[in-house]
Write a protein that holds these residues in place. Structure first.
Motif, PDB file in Angstrom:
ATOM      1  N   ARG A 102      19.216  28.720 -25.543  1.00 29.46           N
ATOM      2  CA  ARG A 102      18.531  29.216 -24.396  1.00 29.46           C
ATOM      3  C   ARG A 102      19.114  29.034 -23.247  1.00 29.46           C
ATOM      4  O   ARG A 102      19.361  29.862 -22.497  1.00 29.46           O
ATOM      5  CB  ARG A 102      17.124  28.865 -24.418  1.00 29.46           C
ATOM      6  CG  ARG A 102      16.176  29.672 -25.265  1.00 29.46           C
ATOM      7  CD  ARG A 102      15.009  29.467 -25.013  1.00 29.46           C
ATOM      8  NE  ARG A 102      14.182  30.438 -25.703  1.00 29.46           N
ATOM      9  CZ  ARG A 102      12.617  30.645 -25.861  1.00 29.46           C
ATOM     10  NH1 ARG A 102      12.021  29.584 -25.388  1.00 29.46           N
ATOM     11  NH2 ARG A 102      12.104  31.320 -26.300  1.00 29.46           N
ATOM     12  N   ARG A 105      22.501  31.092 -22.859  1.00 32.64           N
ATOM     13  CA  ARG A 105      22.175  32.376 -22.841  1.00 32.64           C
ATOM     14  C   ARG A 105      21.843  32.675 -21.409  1.00 32.64           C
ATOM     15  O   ARG A 105      22.268  33.731 -20.667  1.00 32.64           O
ATOM     16  CB  ARG A 105      21.219  32.875 -23.698  1.00 32.64           C
ATOM     17  CG  ARG A 105      21.050  34.446 -23.624  1.00 32.64           C
ATOM     18  CD  ARG A 105      20.042  35.108 -25.045  1.00 32.64           C
ATOM     19  NE  ARG A 105      18.727  34.710 -24.581  1.00 32.64           N
ATOM     20  CZ  ARG A 105      17.957  35.280 -25.303  1.00 32.64           C
ATOM     21  NH1 ARG A 105      18.144  36.066 -26.684  1.00 32.64           N
ATOM     22  NH2 ARG A 105      16.352  35.186 -24.949  1.00 32.64           N
ATOM     23  N   ALA A 106      21.042  31.713 -20.609  1.00 36.07           N
ATOM     24  CA  ALA A 106      20.670  31.716 -19.491  1.00 36.07           C
ATOM     25  C   ALA A 106      21.670  31.862 -18.273  1.00 36.07           C
ATOM     26  O   ALA A 106      21.594  32.251 -17.145  1.00 36.07           O
ATOM     27  CB  ALA A 106      19.371  31.057 -19.033  1.00 36.07           C
ATOM     28  N   PHE A 370      11.294  27.444 -29.645  1.00 33.85           N
ATOM     29  CA  PHE A 370       9.796  27.035 -29.327  1.00 33.85           C
ATOM     30  C   PHE A 370       8.791  28.047 -30.254  1.00 33.85           C
ATOM     31  O   PHE A 370       7.947  27.268 -30.672  1.00 33.85           O
ATOM     32  CB  PHE A 370       9.836  27.432 -27.731  1.00 33.85           C
ATOM     33  CG  PHE A 370       8.281  26.992 -27.419  1.00 33.85           C
ATOM     34  CD1 PHE A 370       7.935  25.760 -27.192  1.00 33.85           C
ATOM     35  CD2 PHE A 370       7.317  27.959 -27.306  1.00 33.85           C
ATOM     36  CE1 PHE A 370       6.633  25.217 -26.797  1.00 33.85           C
ATOM     37  CE2 PHE A 370       6.027  27.457 -27.023  1.00 33.85           C
ATOM     38  CZ  PHE A 370       5.685  26.146 -26.610  1.00 33.85           C
ATOM     39  N   GLU A 371       9.076  29.155 -30.382  1.00 33.19           N
ATOM     40  CA  GLU A 371       8.137  29.961 -31.218  1.00 33.19           C
ATOM     41  C   GLU A 371       7.995  29.509 -32.512  1.00 33.19           C
ATOM     42  O   GLU A 371       7.187  29.243 -33.143  1.00 33.19           O
ATOM     43  CB  GLU A 371       8.501  31.392 -31.031  1.00 33.19           C
ATOM     44  CG  GLU A 371       8.291  32.226 -29.875  1.00 33.19           C
ATOM     45  CD  GLU A 371       9.643  31.948 -28.949  1.00 33.19           C
ATOM     46  OE1 GLU A 371      10.161  30.996 -28.918  1.00 33.19           O
ATOM     47  OE2 GLU A 371       9.750  32.838 -27.990  1.00 33.19           O
ATOM     48  N   ASN A 400       6.137  35.202 -38.838  1.00 26.19           N
ATOM     49  CA  ASN A 400       5.832  35.418 -37.311  1.00 26.19           C
ATOM     50  C   ASN A 400       7.130  34.828 -36.397  1.00 26.19           C
ATOM     51  O   ASN A 400       7.497  35.627 -35.494  1.00 26.19           O
ATOM     52  CB  ASN A 400       4.526  34.369 -36.951  1.00 26.19           C
ATOM     53  CG  ASN A 400       3.232  35.102 -37.395  1.00 26.19           C
ATOM     54  OD1 ASN A 400       3.273  35.951 -37.820  1.00 26.19           O
ATOM     55  ND2 ASN A 400       2.283  33.891 -37.491  1.00 26.19           N
ATOM     56  N   ARG A 407      11.743  40.689 -32.056  1.00 20.24           N
ATOM     57  CA  ARG A 407      11.485  41.021 -30.546  1.00 20.24           C
ATOM     58  C   ARG A 407      12.390  40.658 -29.485  1.00 20.24           C
ATOM     59  O   ARG A 407      12.921  41.290 -28.696  1.00 20.24           O
ATOM     60  CB  ARG A 407      10.092  40.302 -30.207  1.00 20.24           C
ATOM     61  CG  ARG A 407       9.430  40.981 -28.806  1.00 20.24           C
ATOM     62  CD  ARG A 407       9.478  39.732 -27.887  1.00 20.24           C
ATOM     63  NE  ARG A 407       9.124  38.319 -28.444  1.00 20.24           N
ATOM     64  CZ  ARG A 407       9.659  37.227 -28.028  1.00 20.24           C
ATOM     65  NH1 ARG A 407      10.746  37.104 -27.347  1.00 20.24           N
ATOM     66  NH2 ARG A 407       9.052  36.069 -28.755  1.00 20.24           N
ATOM     67  N   ASP A 408      12.932  39.407 -29.806  1.00 20.70           N
ATOM     68  CA  ASP A 408      14.119  38.848 -28.872  1.00 20.70           C
ATOM     69  C   ASP A 408      15.314  39.725 -29.076  1.00 20.70           C
ATOM     70  O   ASP A 408      15.853  40.125 -27.748  1.00 20.70           O
ATOM     71  CB  ASP A 408      14.137  37.516 -29.205  1.00 20.70           C
ATOM     72  CG  ASP A 408      15.213  36.921 -28.338  1.00 20.70           C
ATOM     73  OD1 ASP A 408      14.685  36.253 -27.297  1.00 20.70           O
ATOM     74  OD2 ASP A 408      16.438  36.594 -28.555  1.00 20.70           O
ATOM     75  N   GLN A 411      14.883  43.000 -27.197  1.00 21.42           N
ATOM     76  CA  GLN A 411      14.815  43.003 -25.943  1.00 21.42           C
ATOM     77  C   GLN A 411      16.115  42.705 -25.078  1.00 21.42           C
ATOM     78  O   GLN A 411      16.419  42.916 -24.143  1.00 21.42           O
ATOM     79  CB  GLN A 411      13.754  42.097 -25.629  1.00 21.42           C
ATOM     80  CG  GLN A 411      12.226  42.266 -25.823  1.00 21.42           C
ATOM     81  CD  GLN A 411      11.115  41.570 -24.999  1.00 21.42           C
ATOM     82  OE1 GLN A 411      11.362  40.388 -24.892  1.00 21.42           O
ATOM     83  NE2 GLN A 411       9.901  41.982 -25.316  1.00 21.42           N
ATOM     84  N   HIS A 412      16.753  41.953 -26.137  1.00 16.77           N
ATOM     85  CA  HIS A 412      17.974  41.588 -25.449  1.00 16.77           C
ATOM     86  C   HIS A 412      19.173  42.111 -26.068  1.00 16.77           C
ATOM     87  O   HIS A 412      20.465  41.756 -25.880  1.00 16.77           O
ATOM     88  CB  HIS A 412      18.043  40.076 -25.521  1.00 16.77           C
ATOM     89  CG  HIS A 412      17.004  39.318 -24.923  1.00 16.77           C
ATOM     90  ND1 HIS A 412      16.408  39.462 -23.540  1.00 16.77           N
ATOM     91  CD2 HIS A 412      15.929  38.441 -25.440  1.00 16.77           C
ATOM     92  CE1 HIS A 412      15.464  38.960 -23.256  1.00 16.77           C
ATOM     93  NE2 HIS A 412      15.212  38.235 -24.164  1.00 16.77           N
ATOM     94  N   LYS A 413      19.112  42.981 -27.120  1.00 16.60           N
ATOM     95  CA  LYS A 413      19.882  43.718 -27.771  1.00 16.60           C
ATOM     96  C   LYS A 413      21.122  42.890 -28.496  1.00 16.60           C
ATOM     97  O   LYS A 413      22.112  43.296 -29.165  1.00 16.60           O
ATOM     98  CB  LYS A 413      20.887  44.559 -26.804  1.00 16.60           C
ATOM     99  CG  LYS A 413      19.825  45.483 -26.113  1.00 16.60           C
ATOM    100  CD  LYS A 413      19.287  46.567 -27.209  1.00 16.60           C
ATOM    101  CE  LYS A 413      18.314  47.669 -26.519  1.00 16.60           C
ATOM    102  NZ  LYS A 413      17.480  47.817 -27.549  1.00 16.60           N
TER     103      LYS A 413
END
Lengths: 418, 292
Positions: A102, A105-106, A370-371, A400, A407-408, A411-413
């Motif tokens: 993470r 990536r940030a 985290f998820e 899940n 989803r990630d 959203q971030h392709k």
């Protein structure tokens, strides 16, 4: 304006600026030393050892001034993330290997390949650990330590139960847990459910991701591992009823004979008086040895000037080279040469935990870790409480987590691939 | 400048510090949260920040964990607010009736409210501990079996509510006591002369006269209950099986552990809407009741 008023205004301005900056250096009063800010979450006894190492570094390097800020881990990552995004992050900071995906990536981490080429021998690290530092071929951190999950034992309880050595396999472990159980004590108790479960995955050839890149939490190895953990309550009735943090508290209170936890908990034991403890690898419950591990790694912020970068590299090189002292705080150094020293081998708990390094497995390198952790914890909890079978619970966790991954990715392709 | 204008300006100057902090620390964050709620705003992928309209709201509507958190919050509100009202009112009436040692009792009742929630939670963790806790020790002394206060789904939320009542009911009781003491004694004397019993006096005189204060306590405590976070976070960490993870705790996890600020802002707005609806309904109902 009188001279006195002028000086007063100047001092007031200096004081005001220093308050805004959060330090007390001002204008010409500032030293010519290169300032390095170093952030970490070492708020326990490990922080005191780190502070001593920094004092020594500052003494040996008079042209550099390292200042350390310790922030509790619960708040730490928010601060590193937000300050890093804003370009106001610390020069050097500690990141868990599990959080690197993470953070990288940030964009708050700078590549550190030059340091490996010039100052730190890459071949002194285990290849598996080095792999954790790489993203798209570049290294983004220097591992300071490795913290495997292992077994802590109460030697007095072990001896009182007629046992002379730590259990090494499933049969010995179950027998030890049974003979140490009484109306007042338990032979074994769970601590952090997620970590206890994940410690068994490599032993059963379990994994997090399938070969197709999809989440595979309900693979047969994982199911077997969770079934064993569940059986400790449902079949063998060896562990206390699940309650918050009971395992470690019970161990500290000498009411639990064995727990599995990270080497970082050793700092807590070092402060206790009258506790006769020992460390050992997690017994072979599955097909072969194995455990879960993570690392504290040292990272740089992007955009440092040449002077500051050089000073930061010197500092990181110093911490890495002197990680035997760090081991004294209850850690296992990442450098192989340090682990091979006689001094380290004398550190019973650290050395016992380090035996597991060849068979350890890190957390998966996914942005939704985290998820996934929440899902895995929930699955373990359901099984321990007897509300679902291991297969059912892990299937839900798998679905899940895959949804979070999708989803990630949507959203971030792109999902970061190591 | 005229004297009147100068007076006005002085008034504004006195109000300025609060007005400024109100703008900077309340209005501005609300506006930022509003903008965030319609953005894909993930701190780990800042290059991907973009406007996505109502997508966060539709995602939250479909999110089972949002539903679960809203249900947990609703359970807390429904258990906590009525219990608090009854308990605080009973304590206030009791204190009002006591003449000797009233201040001592008032101090004792108010005392738990001065502890921080961290201290309160640590204390109650000791009370609730399954193996070594005070409550289970008492139960065992009477031959009972230990109760899993925090690890049984059906008991965890009531246990949190019980701790919150201990922590917060004193402050509410003191407010209600102040309102009871404002009631002129002649009303009660007149009722006694007319032969009204104590229940009739309480329901027909005391209750209507303290209704504005009751409205205030119900409203503020309902809003506070919807924002329940540290109680569950410290006592159960949202467990067992996420059954006590409230909406604010979930928002915190999304914003500060998953770094998805846009999505967290959208759920915050949904919670705000729920609180506003409850607040308005309660306000109208109680005002209508007062008017009658």
């Amino acid at each position: 304006m009188t001279a006195r008023t002028g000086i007063g205004l100047l001092l007031g301005l200096c004081l005001g600026l220093s308050v805004v900056r959060g330090d007390f250096s001002c204008g010409t009063l500032a030293s010519k030393k290169t300032p390095i800010t170093f952030w970490n979450g070492f708020t326990g006894p490990d922080g005191r050892v780190m502070l001593e190492m920094i004092r020594d570094f500052n003494r040996e390097n008079p042209d550099v001034e390292v200042t350390m800020q310790r922030i509790p881990w619960a708040l730490y990552y928010n601060k590193v993330m937000v300050s890093g995004l804003d370009g106001r992050g610390p020069d050097v900071f500690v990141i868990h290997a599990s959080a690197l995906t993470r953070m990288q990536r940030a964009g708050v981490l700078a590549p550190m390949d030059s340091l490996f080429e010039s100052a730190i021998p890459a071949d002194d690290f285990d290849p598996y650990v080095v792999e954790q530092t790489k993203f798209e071929g570049k290294r983004y951190c220097v591992p300071l330590d490795i913290h495997p999950q292992g077994m802590f034992l109460n030697k007095d309880m072990l001896r009182a139960a007629g046992l002379s050595a730590a259990p090494k396999n499933r049969e010995e472990f179950l027998r030890a847990a049974k003979v140490m159980k009484s109306s007042e004590t338990f032979g074994f108790a769970l601590t952090a459910w997620q970590n206890n479960f994940m410690s068994l995955l490599p032993q059963f050839d379990g994994h997090y991701m399938g070969a197709d890149g999809k989440v595979d939490l309900d693979c047969p190895g994982n199911v077997e591992a969770l079934e064993f953990l569940g059986s400790l309550k449902s079949k063998y009735d060896l562990i206390p009823p699940p309650d918050n943090q009971l395992g470690w508290v019970g161990y500290r209170q000498k009411k639990v004979g064995m727990v599995w936890d990270g080497i970082y908990m050793l700092g807590d034991l070092l402060r206790l008086e009258g506790m006769n403890y020992a460390g050992a690898p997690i017994p072979v419950i599955g097909k072969h040895a194995g455990t879960l591990a993570d690392s504290h790694t040292l990272c740089f912020r992007p955009g440092m000037g040449a002077t500051q970068r050089e000073a930061s590299e010197r500092f990181v090189k110093y911490l890495s080279a002197n990680s035997l002292r760090w081991a004294g705080a209850g850690q296992v150094p990442a450098r192989r040469s340090v682990r091979e020293t006689p001094e380290f081998k004398k550190m019973q708990v650290q050395a016992a935990f380090a035996e597991q390094i060849p068979t350890m497995m890190y957390f998966p390198r996914i942005p939704v870790l985290f998820e996934m952790g929440i899902e895995v914890n929930l699955a373990v909890e359901k099984v321990i409480r007897g509300r679902a079978t291991a297969k059912e619970a892990l299937k839900i966790a798998d679905e899940n987590t895959q949804m979070a991954m999708d989803r990630d990715a949507e959203q971030h392709k792109k999902v970061v691939t190591p | 400048m005229t004297w009147k204008k100068r007076q006005q300006l002085t008034g504004y100057l006195f109000l300025a510090p609060y007005a400024l902090s109100f703008l900077v620390f309340l209005v501005l964050p609300i506006l930022v949260a509003l903008v965030l709620s319609v953005m894909q705003f993930d701190l780990t992928a800042t290059e991907q920040i973009k406007f996505i309209g109502t997508q966060n709201f539709t995602d939250a509507w479909k999110d089972d964990y949002v539903k679960q958190a809203m249900i947990a919050t609703a359970r807390y509100v429904l258990l906590f607010v009525p219990s608090l009202l009854v308990l605080s009112l009973a304590m206030a009436v009791g204190l009002n009736a006591v003449k000797k040692g009233r201040n001592v009792f008032r101090g004792m009742i108010f005392l738990p409210g001065i502890f921080t929630i961290a201290v309160t939670a640590i204390l109650w963790q000791f009370f609730y501990n399954l193996e070594f806790g005070f409550f289970n020790w008492v139960i065992k002394q009477f031959g009972g079996t230990a109760v899993p206060w925090l690890s049984e789904k059906s008991l965890a939320m009531p246990s949190i509510v019980l701790m919150s009542l201990w922590w917060l009911s004193g402050g509410t009781a003191v407010i209600l006591l102040a309102s009871l003491q404002q009631i002129p004694t002649m009303y009660h004397e007149a009722a006694a002369l007319d032969g009204a019993g104590s229940w009739k006096t309480f329901s027909k005189i005391t209750m209507p006269l303290i209704k504005p204060v009751l409205l205030f306590t119900v409203l503020t405590n309902t809003i506070g209950a919807f924002q329940m976070f540290p109680q569950a976070s410290l006592l159960t960490q949202g467990g067992p099986e996420l059954s006590t993870r409230g909406t604010v705790q979930y928002i915190y996890e999304i914003a500060f552990q998953q770094y998805r600020l846009g999505y967290a802002a959208a759920i915050s707005w949904m919670l705000t809407a729920v609180i506003m609806v409850f607040g308005i309904v309660q306000f109208i109902a109680m005002r209508r009741n007062s008017a009658q």
